[in-house]
Motif scaffolding. Structure first.
Motif, mmCIF file in Angstrom:
data_model
loop_
_atom_site.group_PDB
_atom_site.id
_atom_site.type_symbol
_atom_site.label_atom_id
_atom_site.label_comp_id
_atom_site.label_asym_id
_atom_site.label_seq_id
_atom_site.Cartn_x
_atom_site.Cartn_y
_atom_site.Cartn_z
ATOM 1 N N ALA A 22 29.531 6.675 -43.466
ATOM 2 C CA ALA A 22 28.068 6.569 -43.540
ATOM 3 C C ALA A 22 27.645 5.446 -44.470
ATOM 4 C CB ALA A 22 27.468 7.894 -44.001
ATOM 5 N N GLY A 23 28.418 5.203 -45.511
ATOM 6 C CA GLY A 23 28.057 4.149 -46.444
ATOM 7 C C GLY A 23 28.161 2.766 -45.843
ATOM 8 N N THR A 24 29.030 2.588 -44.844
ATOM 9 C CA THR A 24 29.221 1.270 -44.256
ATOM 10 C C THR A 24 28.642 1.146 -42.859
ATOM 11 O OG1 THR A 24 31.379 1.954 -43.383
ATOM 12 C CG2 THR A 24 31.338 0.918 -45.557
ATOM 13 N N ASP A 25 28.454 2.265 -42.161
ATOM 14 C CA ASP A 25 28.081 2.234 -40.750
ATOM 15 C C ASP A 25 26.597 2.411 -40.485
ATOM 16 O OD1 ASP A 25 29.758 1.583 -38.751
ATOM 17 O OD2 ASP A 25 30.091 3.627 -38.041
ATOM 18 N N ARG A 26 25.891 2.968 -41.400
ATOM 19 C CA ARG A 26 24.481 3.281 -41.154
ATOM 20 C C ARG A 26 23.622 2.023 -41.184
ATOM 21 N NH1 ARG A 26 22.293 8.837 -41.997
ATOM 22 N NH2 ARG A 26 23.942 10.002 -41.013
ATOM 23 N N HIS A 27 22.753 1.950 -40.229
ATOM 24 C CA HIS A 27 21.799 0.862 -40.169
ATOM 25 C C HIS A 27 20.419 1.405 -40.521
ATOM 26 C CE1 HIS A 27 24.746 -1.776 -38.422
ATOM 27 N NE2 HIS A 27 25.039 -0.854 -37.531
ATOM 28 N N PHE A 28 19.545 0.517 -40.855
ATOM 29 C CA PHE A 28 18.191 0.911 -41.261
ATOM 30 C C PHE A 28 17.495 1.716 -40.167
ATOM 31 C CE2 PHE A 28 13.634 -0.087 -41.344
ATOM 32 C CZ PHE A 28 13.310 0.539 -42.543
ATOM 33 N N LEU A 29 17.633 1.293 -38.916
ATOM 34 C CA LEU A 29 16.932 1.983 -37.834
ATOM 35 C C LEU A 29 17.469 3.389 -37.603
ATOM 36 C CD1 LEU A 29 16.386 -0.869 -35.235
ATOM 37 C CD2 LEU A 29 14.726 0.179 -36.766
ATOM 38 N N SER A 30 18.768 3.602 -37.761
ATOM 39 C CA SER A 30 19.305 4.949 -37.583
ATOM 40 C C SER A 30 18.838 5.862 -38.707
ATOM 41 C CB SER A 30 20.828 4.931 -37.503
ATOM 42 O OG SER A 30 21.397 4.538 -38.728
ATOM 43 N N GLN A 31 18.737 5.331 -39.926
ATOM 44 C CA GLN A 31 18.223 6.131 -41.033
ATOM 45 C C GLN A 31 16.742 6.446 -40.825
ATOM 46 O OE1 GLN A 31 19.094 3.829 -44.502
ATOM 47 N NE2 GLN A 31 21.205 4.543 -44.622
ATOM 48 N N LEU A 32 16.006 5.482 -40.315
ATOM 49 C CA LEU A 32 14.595 5.686 -40.039
ATOM 50 C C LEU A 32 14.411 6.726 -38.935
ATOM 51 C CD1 LEU A 32 11.822 4.625 -40.913
ATOM 52 C CD2 LEU A 32 11.984 2.949 -39.077
#
Length: 97
Positions: A22-32
């Motif tokens: 999660a620390g390396t794979d998450r993008h802003f849009l997926s978190q949003l």
């Protein structure tokens, strides 16, 4: 509920891998997207309770705001349970569709 040592170790190892990924794979849009989903899971029962309570208060005389306040509180609890169960079932990971 008893959990044996091997099951616990596997679960911890799996969650550790997910946190590292999660620390390396998450993008802003997926978190949003995840934040928006959690927000809707919480807000929809709250607003539904407010509307239903307001409708009941208008229909039943003698109850000025008691249904509205009561159902808003119920909506908060239902929304909190929705968010809790969503996070628990998905481990906070959005599903690929």
């Amino acid at each position: 509920m008893k959990v044996d040592k091997k099951t616990l170790e596997k679960r911890i190892e799996r969650q550790s891998k997910q946190w590292n990924k999660a620390g390396t794979d998450r993008h802003f849009l997926s978190q949003l997207g995840l934040l928006g989903t959690l927000g809707l899971l919480f807000v929809i029962p709250l607003v539904a309770g407010a509307y239903l309570g307001s409708w009941l208060d208008a229909r039943l005389e003698g109850f000025s705001t008691s249904w509205t306040v009561s159902l808003i509180i119920v909506g908060v609890f239902v929304g909190a349970f929705n968010v809790y169960f969503y996070i628990r079932d998905t481990d906070g990971e959005p599903h690929d569709r």
